[in-house]
Design an enzyme around this catalytic site. Structure first.
Site, PDB file in Angstrom:
ATOM      1  N   ILE A 174       0.796  -1.127   0.165  1.00 16.27           N
ATOM      2  CA  ILE A 174       0.040  -0.203   0.111  1.00 16.27           C
ATOM      3  C   ILE A 174       0.900   1.096  -0.060  1.00 16.27           C
ATOM      4  O   ILE A 174       1.680   1.289   0.875  1.00 16.27           O
ATOM      5  CB  ILE A 174      -1.084   0.203   1.143  1.00 16.27           C
ATOM      6  N   GLU A 175       0.654   1.898  -1.065  1.00 19.51           N
ATOM      7  CA  GLU A 175       1.765   3.197  -0.946  1.00 19.51           C
ATOM      8  C   GLU A 175       1.113   4.077  -1.986  1.00 19.51           C
ATOM      9  O   GLU A 175      -0.417   4.109  -2.280  1.00 19.51           O
ATOM     10  CB  GLU A 175       2.956   2.773  -1.815  1.00 19.51           C
ATOM     11  N   GLY A 176       1.627   5.532  -2.217  1.00 15.04           N
ATOM     12  CA  GLY A 176       0.964   6.679  -2.922  1.00 15.04           C
ATOM     13  C   GLY A 176      -0.176   7.074  -2.017  1.00 15.04           C
ATOM     14  O   GLY A 176      -0.521   7.050  -1.043  1.00 15.04           O
TER      15      GLY A 176
END
Length: 489
Positions: A150-152
């Site tokens: 999970i990123e951005g």
């Protein structure tokens, strides 16, 4: 993972595996063993690489990346929006190759999310539908470990974070009721001072929903330093800071850390070679140093982005300043980042290797591909079944050793092992056309290029002049047969 690499991959261009999964003793005890598994970018597959595929090369395991939603508001799981799950099975045998890895006792995880495209928890606004999407993927591939990358912008979507946590907690409970474990790893970006506030909030959401977190995997890459500081110093500092954050988070909730301490639930994933930030380069020496640090701290996991990139770029790749999906951008001098990072982290992540899938007897009526015989001609890329296993030809061959000949090493054999025949495989059949679409093939007739005929319901087109050459030889011999098979009129 890497924004630039994932974005390039996203622009690149079914069979359920009933296999014994690679099972931990339980979720809490899964961290008793250290493990290595590199990320493998499934979106880079094209079906032409099967005979030389590196998915099962080397030691350690594989983290398959990335499962995302089919569209912004479509809850269907796909591989990077490039391939549906059935497409991946049909085009490049992903189900079968995963079954092979699991059968060999290798760690296999599926990673959801990544830097681009729409993560399932964002697209699936109904928690039950989201749970079903995760369940479909986990059950299809028979894995017992998932990785949530999970990123951005997804990190700041608090509603999606709550849905994701509830869905994963539900899935863990379901599997526990069936005496199956589900190890959940959170892969999150880090700064030099550890997890970002949004990443730490995601960890808290998971814990508050009742998810048993197997570990937190820090993306030790792309710090934005531009190369002014040592990348290995930035990474080890970030990992020490992450460990402190997790101790505090667990203590604040009166949760017990694993018996071996916080480091037994921490992983690290560097971006090997050239990172997206100009000037930041993770070298083979850095890989050695990170492995030594991980061993000293007793870290649970090491990974890397990515298996696809673990080689020196070829001399024809002139864009030396541009990150490539398929090479590291640094001179590796014959070394593999995977070998350096995996030192001491192989064998496997959990207590026992899974038993091999029972062999399904060869039967031409049920096999998914033709059975191998020593009297047939095989072109490169032709797939066959032999002794309950599926092989693909690396070059044209005939009257050679059997695909599973134990006297030949991998380089000398004309065949690459893909995986076992699966109980859910469909029987091999040739495409058929309606009766009378073309004249029946006549062994006495002379055929010129472009002529079309029928043989046992299948259509064929002449590639050059021939007489007396049966069209169905082209099914296996695509190089020397004067015919090619037609799939439509």
């Amino acid at each position: 993972m890497s924004t630039v690499v994932a974005a390039l991959a996203a622009a690149a261009v079914a069979v359920g595996a009933a296999v014994a999964p690679f099972l931990p003793a339980d979720v809490a005890g899964a961290n008793e063993h250290r493990w290595f598994a590199g990320y493998y970018d499934v979106t880079l597959e094209d079906g032409e690489k099967l005979a030389r595929s590196n998915l099962a090369d080397g030691d350690g395991g594989v983290v398959l990346a990335f499962v995302v939603a089919a569209d912004d508001d479509d809850c269907t799981p796909t591989w990077g929006k490039v391939y549906g799950l059935d497409d991946a099975a049909g085009r490049f045998e992903l189900d079968r190759r995963v079954a092979r890895l699991i059968g060999e006792g290798r760690p296999v995880a599926v990673s959801f999310g990544g830097a681009v495209n729409t993560e399932l928890a964002v697209a699936c606004t109904d928690t039950a539908a989201l749970t079903g999407a995760y369940r479909d993927v986990v059950d299809r591939y028979g894995v017992d470990t998932i990785d949530l990358d999970i990123e951005g912008d997804t990190l700041s979507d608090t509603a999606a974070s709550r849905r994701r946590a509830e869905a994963i907690a539900t899935l863990q409970r379901e599997r526990a009721d069936d005496d199956r474990g589900l190890a959940v790893w959170l892969t999150l970006p880090v700064a030099p001072d550890g997890l970002t506030s949004e990443g730490l909030a995601l960890v808290e959401d998971m814990l508050d929903a009742g998810v048993k977190i197997a570990g937190v995997n820090a993306m030790t890459m792309n710090y934005g330093d531009g190369g002014t500081a040592s990348l290995i110093d930035l990474s080890t500092g970030a990992l020490d800071a992450t460990a402190a954050q997790l101790r505090e988070t667990w203590a604040a909730r009166d949760l017990a850390l694993p018996a071996d301490g916080v480091w037994s639930m921490i992983g690290a994933t560097p971006m090997i070679g050239r990172n997206d930030v100009p000037g930041e380069v993770f070298s083979t020496d850095d890989a050695r140093a990170l492995n030594a640090f991980a061993a000293e701290r007793g870290m649970a996991r090491l990974s890397m982005w990515s298996i696809n990139r673990d080689r020196t770029c070829g001399s024809n790749y002139v864009y030396t300043g541009v990150v490539s999906n398929e090479c590291s951008g640094v001179e590796q001098a014959g070394e593999k980042f995977a070998d350096l990072l995996a030192e001491g982290y192989v064998p496997t992540a959990t207590a026992t290797a899974a038993p091999r899938t029972p062999t399904i007897a060869d039967d031409p009526a049920t096999s998914p591909y033709p059975l191998w015989t020593s009297t047939s001609y095989y072109s490169a890329g032709v797939t066959v079944v032999w002794n309950g296993s599926v092989y693909i030809s690396k070059w044209w061959n005939e009257d050679g050793p059997a695909p599973d000949d134990p006297g030949l090493d991998l380089d000398a054999s004309a065949w690459t092992y893909l995986g076992p025949v699966l109980a859910t495989d469909r029987p091999f059949t040739l495409p058929t056309l309606p009766d009378g679409t073309y004249p029946d093939w006549d062994p006495a007739a002379l055929y010129d290029q472009g002529d079309r005929v029928m043989w046992e319901g299948t259509g064929y087109e002449a590639r050059w002049w021939s007489q007396g050459k049966r069209p169905d030889r082209s099914v296996l011999d695509r190089d020397y047969s004067p015919w090619k098979m037609l799939t439509e009129p």
